[in-house]
Design a protein around this motif. Structure first.
Motif, mmCIF file in Angstrom:
data_model
loop_
_atom_site.group_PDB
_atom_site.id
_atom_site.type_symbol
_atom_site.label_atom_id
_atom_site.label_comp_id
_atom_site.label_asym_id
_atom_site.label_seq_id
_atom_site.Cartn_x
_atom_site.Cartn_y
_atom_site.Cartn_z
ATOM 1 N N GLY A 162 85.344 37.592 16.206
ATOM 2 C CA GLY A 162 86.555 36.926 16.654
ATOM 3 C C GLY A 162 87.478 37.886 17.367
ATOM 4 N N TYR A 163 87.670 39.063 16.781
ATOM 5 C CA TYR A 163 88.509 40.087 17.409
ATOM 6 C C TYR A 163 87.918 40.508 18.755
ATOM 7 N N GLN A 164 86.599 40.695 18.776
ATOM 8 C CA GLN A 164 85.934 41.116 20.010
ATOM 9 C C GLN A 164 86.056 40.043 21.093
ATOM 10 N N ALA A 165 85.873 38.772 20.696
ATOM 11 C CA ALA A 165 85.944 37.688 21.677
ATOM 12 C C ALA A 165 87.346 37.555 22.262
ATOM 13 N N VAL A 166 88.366 37.625 21.402
ATOM 14 C CA VAL A 166 89.742 37.534 21.894
ATOM 15 C C VAL A 166 90.070 38.732 22.772
ATOM 16 N N HIS A 167 89.563 39.915 22.366
ATOM 17 C CA HIS A 167 89.804 41.121 23.150
ATOM 18 C C HIS A 167 89.173 40.999 24.532
ATOM 19 N N GLU A 168 87.944 40.487 24.596
ATOM 20 C CA GLU A 168 87.282 40.305 25.887
ATOM 21 C C GLU A 168 88.007 39.263 26.728
ATOM 22 N N SER A 169 88.469 38.203 26.076
ATOM 23 C CA SER A 169 89.204 37.169 26.803
ATOM 24 C C SER A 169 90.489 37.735 27.384
ATOM 25 N N TYR A 170 91.160 38.584 26.617
ATOM 26 C CA TYR A 170 92.400 39.200 27.112
ATOM 27 C C TYR A 170 92.105 40.112 28.306
ATOM 28 N N ASN A 171 91.056 40.942 28.180
ATOM 29 C CA ASN A 171 90.715 41.850 29.274
ATOM 30 C C ASN A 171 90.303 41.082 30.529
ATOM 31 N N SER A 172 89.709 39.899 30.334
ATOM 32 C CA SER A 172 89.339 39.081 31.488
ATOM 33 C C SER A 172 90.575 38.530 32.185
ATOM 34 N N SER A 173 91.621 38.266 31.399
ATOM 35 C CA SER A 173 92.856 37.729 31.977
ATOM 36 C C SER A 173 93.745 38.818 32.559
ATOM 37 N N TYR A 174 93.699 40.033 31.964
ATOM 38 C CA TYR A 174 94.556 41.139 32.404
ATOM 39 C C TYR A 174 93.750 42.434 32.513
ATOM 40 N N PRO A 175 92.843 42.529 33.506
ATOM 41 C CA PRO A 175 92.030 43.743 33.628
ATOM 42 C C PRO A 175 92.844 44.968 34.042
ATOM 43 N N PHE A 176 93.921 44.748 34.807
ATOM 44 C CA PHE A 176 94.827 45.835 35.188
ATOM 45 C C PHE A 176 96.137 45.686 34.420
ATOM 46 N N GLU A 177 96.716 46.815 34.062
ATOM 47 C CA GLU A 177 98.023 46.734 33.411
ATOM 48 C C GLU A 177 99.092 46.272 34.395
ATOM 49 N N LEU A 178 98.849 46.514 35.675
ATOM 50 C CA LEU A 178 99.790 46.075 36.705
ATOM 51 C C LEU A 178 98.987 45.635 37.927
ATOM 52 N N ALA A 179 99.254 44.419 38.406
ATOM 53 C CA ALA A 179 98.572 43.881 39.584
ATOM 54 C C ALA A 179 99.592 43.155 40.447
ATOM 55 N N ALA A 180 99.307 43.074 41.749
ATOM 56 C CA ALA A 180 100.243 42.444 42.680
ATOM 57 C C ALA A 180 99.476 41.855 43.854
ATOM 58 N N ASN A 181 100.168 41.068 44.677
ATOM 59 C CA ASN A 181 99.572 40.584 45.916
ATOM 60 C C ASN A 181 100.353 41.174 47.097
ATOM 61 N N LYS A 182 100.009 40.807 48.326
ATOM 62 C CA LYS A 182 100.609 41.459 49.504
ATOM 63 C C LYS A 182 102.097 41.163 49.646
ATOM 64 N N ASP A 183 102.571 40.079 49.050
ATOM 65 C CA ASP A 183 103.993 39.736 49.151
ATOM 66 C C ASP A 183 104.867 40.609 48.260
ATOM 67 N N THR A 184 104.310 41.127 47.184
ATOM 68 C CA THR A 184 105.127 41.863 46.200
ATOM 69 C C THR A 184 104.753 43.336 46.070
ATOM 70 N N VAL A 185 103.715 43.780 46.753
ATOM 71 C CA VAL A 185 103.224 45.144 46.553
ATOM 72 C C VAL A 185 104.281 46.189 46.921
ATOM 73 N N GLN A 186 105.062 45.930 47.972
ATOM 74 C CA GLN A 186 106.076 46.908 48.380
ATOM 75 C C GLN A 186 107.168 47.063 47.319
ATOM 76 N N PHE A 187 107.562 45.974 46.705
ATOM 77 C CA PHE A 187 108.581 46.045 45.656
ATOM 78 C C PHE A 187 108.037 46.776 44.424
ATOM 79 N N ILE A 188 106.769 46.524 44.098
ATOM 80 C CA ILE A 188 106.144 47.186 42.952
ATOM 81 C C ILE A 188 106.073 48.693 43.188
ATOM 82 N N LYS A 189 105.624 49.096 44.375
ATOM 83 C CA LYS A 189 105.514 50.524 44.691
ATOM 84 C C LYS A 189 106.881 51.204 44.664
ATOM 85 N N LYS A 190 107.884 50.490 45.132
ATOM 86 C CA LYS A 190 109.241 51.051 45.123
ATOM 87 C C LYS A 190 109.711 51.325 43.697
#
Length: 666
Positions: A310-338
């Motif tokens: 159960g712990y492993q399955a939830v952990h894998e599900s979480y990693n599938s939803s949030y593989p990066f600690e921080l992600a952005a698209n082209k509209d917000t990348v400049q604000f994130i980098k700043k």
């Protein structure tokens, strides 16, 4: 005189009392550690955002653990009183008053409990630091655990000691009174073969039908949200396993042993017939104990493995939803980098991937409907350039294959069905697409499924909307402050897409809207601007670690208690069984042969529950994991169970043989 009687009784059964005291002491130590966790200052300092949850949960779990430990003490404590049955009756025949015998039983039990509590509290003091650091390690907390016992914990332990000792001593005193009231020997009613054989056969049929029903459950479990069939199958499997195991113990095992004796097969195998008869009777007497230990051992194993999976399955599900600690698209990348430039975050890796959004139409097997929706497309080469952890939960594809990534129907279902005949606007139909469940940039960065396509297909496919995804890996987090996170909240939604689906995909259109629409409906899709879930991930790991800690303690304590039950059942032979061994010695049975009897008795007593418990727990796990339960982790759990009970079996054999050898002076 009475002191000498109590001392002699304790001395005669010192090996058995030692095992019982150690098992009780372990339970008392665990109870004290669980109880003290709730009020420990270092725990509250490390998990202040959990508020009073840790305190309430530790109080509840310690109380629940104390209840089961108390049941164990009452159940096993009766073994010792039953073992002294003839001794108490002899005291009465010699003129000792009943109230004196009852008093001896009362104080004898009280002395054992006092010793167990003293050792248990000592273990609690010694190992609280270690268990606390283990808890912090599982919760991934870099905080020093301090040993502490508050007034509430000490008062609760004292009350538990006083009332449990009083109740257990009183219960054993009442059992002694009942023994003295029933002076005549109890006539044992032997169940005939005509009842045992059908019962054993029916038990085998039940166990076999449980396995067949388990395989049927593999496919039916997906209907659990809208059909009662999977629930009925689970209930049948549980009842068939429990009842079938008992009937096999009750009918099949005795029948086989009786048959071997009737056809004189034992006489030609090198085993003395009288020795075999003693061994057979001992197994008959322990049928209920073997069944009880088997079922609870299977429960403990299933609990451990369910906890891990159960712990492993939830952990894998979480990693599938949030593989990066921080992600952005082209509209917000400049604000994130700043914002990142204003922190001391150390970027370990950065990734950039172009994607296309197009309209699709296909028949959804999960919903049994014809679905039209936007879908994000990524090229195969871009997909392969991402870290391997992004592809861990997906099917393997080559450069010419397609894969549709969608949210899984349940965290325990790893195998999803492939999709067929997917229409794509302005591009050839996708005849077949393998199934995946791990989104490269996280499921929340998408408003629906994602498709991995060959490079040539991606280049020729037109796009209703073109976008670019960015992801960052950091050393020790992105270090964003609360004020920065508040500023970034304004860029949570990058843009909106209003889709106008027509009867044909060719005529369907997509309108990109920068501002949030006044009214949302099914035709409006939102593109997330960025994802950051560092705090959620931290709390998730802490909650999972605490969950593992509690369940592991319960399961290991239960397995130890059950192992001690089997050991004590073997060691606490009554006078009649001791006379049988003595008779075997007098009729010429050699020391080597009696030693083999003790060895076989221990072997069969521990081997039978191990085999049945492993089968039942494996079946229970198979119900919910459809074939992926075979892994090194389950092997480690099951292997640890075998080693633990093997150790109990070896100890009980050594102690039992030493006791017999000293008593008969072989």
């Amino acid at each position: 005189m009475y002191r000498k009687i109590i001392k002699r009784s304790l001395s005669n059964m010192r090996d058995s009392y030692l095992i019982y005291i150690l098992a009780c002491s372990f339970a008392i130590g665990v109870f004290g550690i669980l109880l003290s966790m709730g009020g420990n200052p270092s725990v509250h300092e490390a998990m202040h955002w959990w508020d009073t949850f840790i305190y309430e949960l530790s109080s509840f779990m310690s109380g629940l653990f104390a209840f089961f430990a108390f049941i164990y003490m009452i159940y096993v404590g009766g073994f010792f009183i039953q073992r002294q049955k003839n001794e108490f009756l002899t005291f009465e025949k010699l003129g000792m008053q009943r109230w004196v015998i009852v008093t001896i039983s009362f104080f004898q039990t009280a002395i054992v409990q006092i010793v167990a509590w003293a050792i248990g509290l000592l273990l609690m003091v010694i190992f609280q630091k270690f268990m606390g650091m283990l808890l912090f390690y599982l919760m991934q907390l870099r905080v020093n655990f301090t040993t502490n016992f508050d007034g509430y914990t000490i008062l609760t332990l004292f009350k538990s000691f006083f009332f449990s000792t009083l109740i257990l001593s009183t219960v054993n005193a009442i059992k002694t009174i009942r023994i003295l009231q029933k002076k005549q020997r109890k006539v044992s009613v032997k169940t005939r073969w005509w009842l045992r054989i059908p019962a054993g056969v029916f038990g085998i049929i039940l166990l076999f039908s449980a396995q067949v029903c388990t395989w049927a459950l593999f496919t039916d479990i997906r209907m659990i949200t809208y059909s009662s069939k999977p629930i009925n199958e689970i209930l049948f499997i549980m009842l068939a396993d429990i009842l079938g195991t008992y009937l096999v113990y009750y009918g099949f095992l005795p029948t086989v042993l009786n048959l071997l004796q009737k056809i004189h097969a034992i006489s030609y195998s090198g085993l003395n017939l009288f020795s075999f008869k003693y061994l057979k009777e001992r197994l008959f007497q322990n049928i209920s104990i073997l069944w009880f230990v088997t079922e609870l051992s299977a429960l403990a194993l299933a609990l451990l493995t369910f906890c891990y999976f159960g712990y492993q399955a939830v952990h894998e599900s979480y990693n599938s939803s949030y593989p990066f600690e921080l992600a952005a698209n082209k509209d917000t990348v400049q604000f994130i980098k700043k914002e990142l430039k204003q922190t001391d975050a150390k970027v370990k890796g950065s990734y950039k991937t172009n994607v296309k959004i197009n309209l699709t139409s296909y028949y959804s097997k999960n919903n049994s409907t014809y679905t039209k929706q936007p879908m994000t497309f990524m090229s195969y080469s871009s997909y392969k350039s991402l870290p391997k952890r992004m592809r861990k939960g997906n099917s393997k594809i080559n450069a010419n294959e397609f894969m549709k990534i969608d949210t899984p129907t349940g965290i325990m279902y790893h195998d999803q069905e492939a999709e067929y005949n997917i229409d794509v606007k302005g591009a050839p139909m996708i005849a077949k697409a393998k199934a995946g469940r791990a989104f490269p940039y996280g499921g929340s960065m998408h408003f629906g499924p994602m498709m991995i396509v060959p490079d040539k297909y991606y280049q020729k496919m037109p796009a209703e909307v073109s976008d670019t995804f960015y992801g960052w890996d950091f050393k020790k987090g992105d270090r964003l402050q609360k004020s920065q996170i508040e500023r970034l909240k304004h860029y949570r939604d990058a843009y909106y897409m209003k889709v106008d689906f027509k009867s044909s995909l060719k005529d369907s259109t997509v309108e990109v809207i920068k501002k949030a629409p006044k009214q949302y409906d099914a035709s409006v899709y939102t593109q997330v601007g960025y994802l950051r879930e560092g705090n959620v991930k931290k709390r998730f790991k802490q909650g999972g670690g605490f969950y593992l800690y509690i369940v592991a303690l319960f399961s290991v304590a239960l397995l130890i208690a059950l192992g001690s039950v089997l050991t004590l059942r073997i060691l606490l032979r009554d006078d009649y069984q001791s006379r049988q061994l003595r008779t075997l010695q007098k009729i010429g049975v050699e020391e080597k042969e009696i030693k083999r009897i003790i060895l076989r008795e221990n072997t069969w007593t521990f081997l039978i529950p191990i085999v049945f418990a492993l089968i039942q727990s494996y079946t229970a796990i198979a119900m919910f994991d459809s074939g992926r339960h075979i892994s090194k982790n389950i092997i480690l759990i099951f292997g640890g169970y075998i080693v633990l009970y093997g150790l109990f079996g070896f100890i009980s054999y050594q102690v039992s043989w030493r006791s017999i050898k000293q008593k008969f002076r072989l």
